[in-house]
Design a protein around this motif. Sequence first.
Motif, PDB file in Angstrom:
ATOM      1  N   LYS A   1     -38.720 -12.024  70.943  1.00  0.00           N
ATOM      2  CA  LYS A   1     -38.530 -12.748  69.698  1.00  0.00           C
ATOM      3  C   LYS A   1     -39.241 -14.092  69.778  1.00  0.00           C
ATOM      4  O   LYS A   1     -39.091 -14.831  70.738  1.00  0.00           O
ATOM      5  CB  LYS A   1     -37.033 -12.962  69.469  1.00  0.00           C
ATOM      6  N   MET A   2     -40.046 -14.397  68.760  1.00  0.00           N
ATOM      7  CA  MET A   2     -40.769 -15.658  68.760  1.00  0.00           C
ATOM      8  C   MET A   2     -39.823 -16.798  68.447  1.00  0.00           C
ATOM      9  O   MET A   2     -38.948 -16.679  67.616  1.00  0.00           O
ATOM     10  CB  MET A   2     -41.905 -15.653  67.727  1.00  0.00           C
ATOM     11  N   GLY A   3     -40.012 -17.904  69.105  1.00  0.00           N
ATOM     12  CA  GLY A   3     -39.199 -19.084  68.895  1.00  0.00           C
ATOM     13  C   GLY A   3     -40.022 -20.190  68.282  1.00  0.00           C
ATOM     14  O   GLY A   3     -40.973 -19.945  67.551  1.00  0.00           O
ATOM     15  N   GLU A   4     -39.659 -21.405  68.637  1.00  0.00           N
ATOM     16  CA  GLU A   4     -40.372 -22.559  68.128  1.00  0.00           C
ATOM     17  C   GLU A   4     -41.663 -22.775  68.887  1.00  0.00           C
ATOM     18  O   GLU A   4     -41.786 -22.435  70.048  1.00  0.00           O
ATOM     19  CB  GLU A   4     -39.498 -23.808  68.279  1.00  0.00           C
ATOM     20  N   ARG A   5     -42.620 -23.363  68.195  1.00  0.00           N
ATOM     21  CA  ARG A   5     -43.883 -23.721  68.819  1.00  0.00           C
ATOM     22  C   ARG A   5     -43.626 -24.953  69.690  1.00  0.00           C
ATOM     23  O   ARG A   5     -43.064 -25.935  69.238  1.00  0.00           O
ATOM     24  CB  ARG A   5     -44.917 -24.010  67.743  1.00  0.00           C
ATOM     25  N   MET A   6     -44.040 -24.882  70.946  1.00  0.00           N
ATOM     26  CA  MET A   6     -43.782 -25.952  71.905  1.00  0.00           C
ATOM     27  C   MET A   6     -45.086 -26.429  72.534  1.00  0.00           C
ATOM     28  O   MET A   6     -45.986 -25.630  72.791  1.00  0.00           O
ATOM     29  CB  MET A   6     -42.866 -25.462  73.027  1.00  0.00           C
ATOM     30  N   ILE A   7     -45.153 -27.730  72.813  1.00  0.00           N
ATOM     31  CA  ILE A   7     -46.236 -28.298  73.606  1.00  0.00           C
ATOM     32  C   ILE A   7     -45.656 -28.539  74.989  1.00  0.00           C
ATOM     33  O   ILE A   7     -44.591 -29.134  75.128  1.00  0.00           O
ATOM     34  CB  ILE A   7     -46.746 -29.621  73.014  1.00  0.00           C
ATOM     35  N   VAL A   8     -46.351 -28.071  76.009  1.00  0.00           N
ATOM     36  CA  VAL A   8     -45.895 -28.236  77.384  1.00  0.00           C
ATOM     37  C   VAL A   8     -46.927 -29.092  78.108  1.00  0.00           C
ATOM     38  O   VAL A   8     -48.106 -28.760  78.138  1.00  0.00           O
ATOM     39  CB  VAL A   8     -45.725 -26.877  78.093  1.00  0.00           C
ATOM     40  N   SER A   9     -46.476 -30.203  78.671  1.00  0.00           N
ATOM     41  CA  SER A   9     -47.325 -31.095  79.456  1.00  0.00           C
ATOM     42  C   SER A   9     -46.909 -30.958  80.920  1.00  0.00           C
ATOM     43  O   SER A   9     -45.745 -31.165  81.258  1.00  0.00           O
ATOM     44  CB  SER A   9     -47.141 -32.536  78.984  1.00  0.00           C
ATOM     45  N   ILE A  10     -47.872 -30.598  81.770  1.00  0.00           N
ATOM     46  CA  ILE A  10     -47.583 -30.360  83.182  1.00  0.00           C
ATOM     47  C   ILE A  10     -48.546 -31.185  84.027  1.00  0.00           C
ATOM     48  O   ILE A  10     -49.763 -31.028  83.909  1.00  0.00           O
ATOM     49  CB  ILE A  10     -47.739 -28.859  83.531  1.00  0.00           C
ATOM     50  N   LEU A  11     -48.010 -32.067  84.852  1.00  0.00           N
ATOM     51  CA  LEU A  11     -48.834 -32.804  85.809  1.00  0.00           C
ATOM     52  C   LEU A  11     -48.866 -32.002  87.102  1.00  0.00           C
ATOM     53  O   LEU A  11     -47.812 -31.623  87.634  1.00  0.00           O
ATOM     54  CB  LEU A  11     -48.256 -34.191  86.072  1.00  0.00           C
ATOM     55  N   VAL A  12     -50.086 -31.715  87.585  1.00  0.00           N
ATOM     56  CA  VAL A  12     -50.248 -30.911  88.794  1.00  0.00           C
ATOM     57  C   VAL A  12     -51.225 -31.592  89.754  1.00  0.00           C
ATOM     58  O   VAL A  12     -52.033 -32.428  89.342  1.00  0.00           O
ATOM     59  CB  VAL A  12     -50.772 -29.481  88.482  1.00  0.00           C
ATOM     60  N   ALA A  13     -51.153 -31.209  91.016  1.00  0.00           N
ATOM     61  CA  ALA A  13     -52.131 -31.684  91.992  1.00  0.00           C
ATOM     62  C   ALA A  13     -53.499 -31.153  91.583  1.00  0.00           C
ATOM     63  O   ALA A  13     -53.636 -30.006  91.159  1.00  0.00           O
ATOM     64  CB  ALA A  13     -51.751 -31.191  93.382  1.00  0.00           C
ATOM     65  N   ASN A  14     -54.500 -31.987  91.670  1.00  0.00           N
ATOM     66  CA  ASN A  14     -55.860 -31.593  91.313  1.00  0.00           C
ATOM     67  C   ASN A  14     -56.466 -30.823  92.490  1.00  0.00           C
ATOM     68  O   ASN A  14     -57.296 -31.348  93.231  1.00  0.00           O
ATOM     69  CB  ASN A  14     -56.681 -32.835  90.965  1.00  0.00           C
ATOM     70  N   GLN A  15     -56.004 -29.581  92.651  1.00  0.00           N
ATOM     71  CA  GLN A  15     -56.404 -28.730  93.766  1.00  0.00           C
ATOM     72  C   GLN A  15     -56.822 -27.354  93.245  1.00  0.00           C
ATOM     73  O   GLN A  15     -56.308 -26.899  92.232  1.00  0.00           O
ATOM     74  CB  GLN A  15     -55.228 -28.535  94.741  1.00  0.00           C
TER      75      GLN A  15
ATOM     76  N   ARG B   1     -51.753 -20.811  89.479  1.00  0.00           N
ATOM     77  CA  ARG B   1     -50.354 -20.702  89.910  1.00  0.00           C
ATOM     78  C   ARG B   1     -49.409 -21.146  88.792  1.00  0.00           C
ATOM     79  O   ARG B   1     -48.356 -20.548  88.582  1.00  0.00           O
ATOM     80  CB  ARG B   1     -50.120 -21.536  91.175  1.00  0.00           C
ATOM     81  N   THR B   2     -49.809 -22.159  88.058  1.00  0.00           N
ATOM     82  CA  THR B   2     -48.980 -22.680  86.968  1.00  0.00           C
ATOM     83  C   THR B   2     -48.962 -21.716  85.788  1.00  0.00           C
ATOM     84  O   THR B   2     -47.900 -21.375  85.256  1.00  0.00           O
ATOM     85  CB  THR B   2     -49.513 -24.055  86.521  1.00  0.00           C
ATOM     86  N   ILE B   3     -50.119 -21.226  85.375  1.00  0.00           N
ATOM     87  CA  ILE B   3     -50.231 -20.342  84.209  1.00  0.00           C
ATOM     88  C   ILE B   3     -49.592 -18.989  84.483  1.00  0.00           C
ATOM     89  O   ILE B   3     -49.065 -18.341  83.574  1.00  0.00           O
ATOM     90  CB  ILE B   3     -51.710 -20.205  83.790  1.00  0.00           C
TER      91      ILE B   3
ATOM     92  N   LEU C   1     -41.492 -23.710  86.844  1.00  0.00           N
ATOM     93  CA  LEU C   1     -42.654 -24.574  87.074  1.00  0.00           C
ATOM     94  C   LEU C   1     -42.339 -25.661  88.097  1.00  0.00           C
ATOM     95  O   LEU C   1     -43.164 -25.979  88.955  1.00  0.00           O
ATOM     96  CB  LEU C   1     -43.118 -25.218  85.757  1.00  0.00           C
ATOM     97  N   GLU C   2     -41.145 -26.228  88.001  1.00  0.00           N
ATOM     98  CA  GLU C   2     -40.760 -27.314  88.902  1.00  0.00           C
ATOM     99  C   GLU C   2     -40.644 -26.856  90.358  1.00  0.00           C
ATOM    100  O   GLU C   2     -40.655 -27.688  91.260  1.00  0.00           O
ATOM    101  CB  GLU C   2     -39.463 -27.958  88.421  1.00  0.00           C
ATOM    102  N   LYS C   3     -40.577 -25.550  90.602  1.00  0.00           N
ATOM    103  CA  LYS C   3     -40.514 -25.016  91.962  1.00  0.00           C
ATOM    104  C   LYS C   3     -41.890 -24.860  92.607  1.00  0.00           C
ATOM    105  O   LYS C   3     -41.998 -24.694  93.816  1.00  0.00           O
ATOM    106  CB  LYS C   3     -39.800 -23.662  91.966  1.00  0.00           C
TER     107      LYS C   3
END
Length: 147
Positions: A2-16, A22-24, A68-70
Motif C-alpha cells: 500500500k502506498m503511503g505518503e511521499r517522503m524525503i530521506v536525507s542520509i549522511l554516509v561515509a564517502n567510501q 549498501r544504503t540503497i 539504515l542506522e545499523k
Amino acid sequence: MKMGERMIVSILVANQPGALIRTINVFSRRGINIASLNVDVTDDPAISRILLVTESGLNEMDQIKKMLEKIYDVREVEMMKTAAGLKKKSMLATSGGKGTKEGVLDELKAGSILVEITGESKKLNAFIDFMKPYGMIEMYMANKRLN
C-alpha cells in the motif's frame, strides 16, 4: 504494498566505495521504489549526503530508518514529509527576444536573453507560452533539451 505518503530521506554516509549500494539495498530488499535519488559530497570530504524521495507507510519508514542506522557507513538519517513547495522543477531557456516572466535573468546579450525559472509545471508552461512570440532558441528542463 500500500502506498503511503511521499517522503524525503536525507542520509549522511561515509564517502567510501560501496556506501551507496549498501544504503540503497535496504529499500530494495523491502520492495520500496525510489522515485528520485541525489548524492553529493558535503563540506566534509569524508561524508556524502544521499537525498532520496520515496512513497511508503510511516511504520515501514520507521523500520527503514532503524535498518539504515545499523549500517556502519551511515552517520545520520532524517525523514521528512514532502510539502507542496518542494514539488518544483527548473528550466533554462534562451530566447532571441525581449522580456521575462518571473524568472532570473542570467544573461543579457544583444539579440538574446538567458533565463532560469523554477516552479511547478503550470508555471513553467505559462512561461513557455509567454515566450513563444519572442522565439525560443534553446530550452532545457532537468538536464534534458526540449527543443
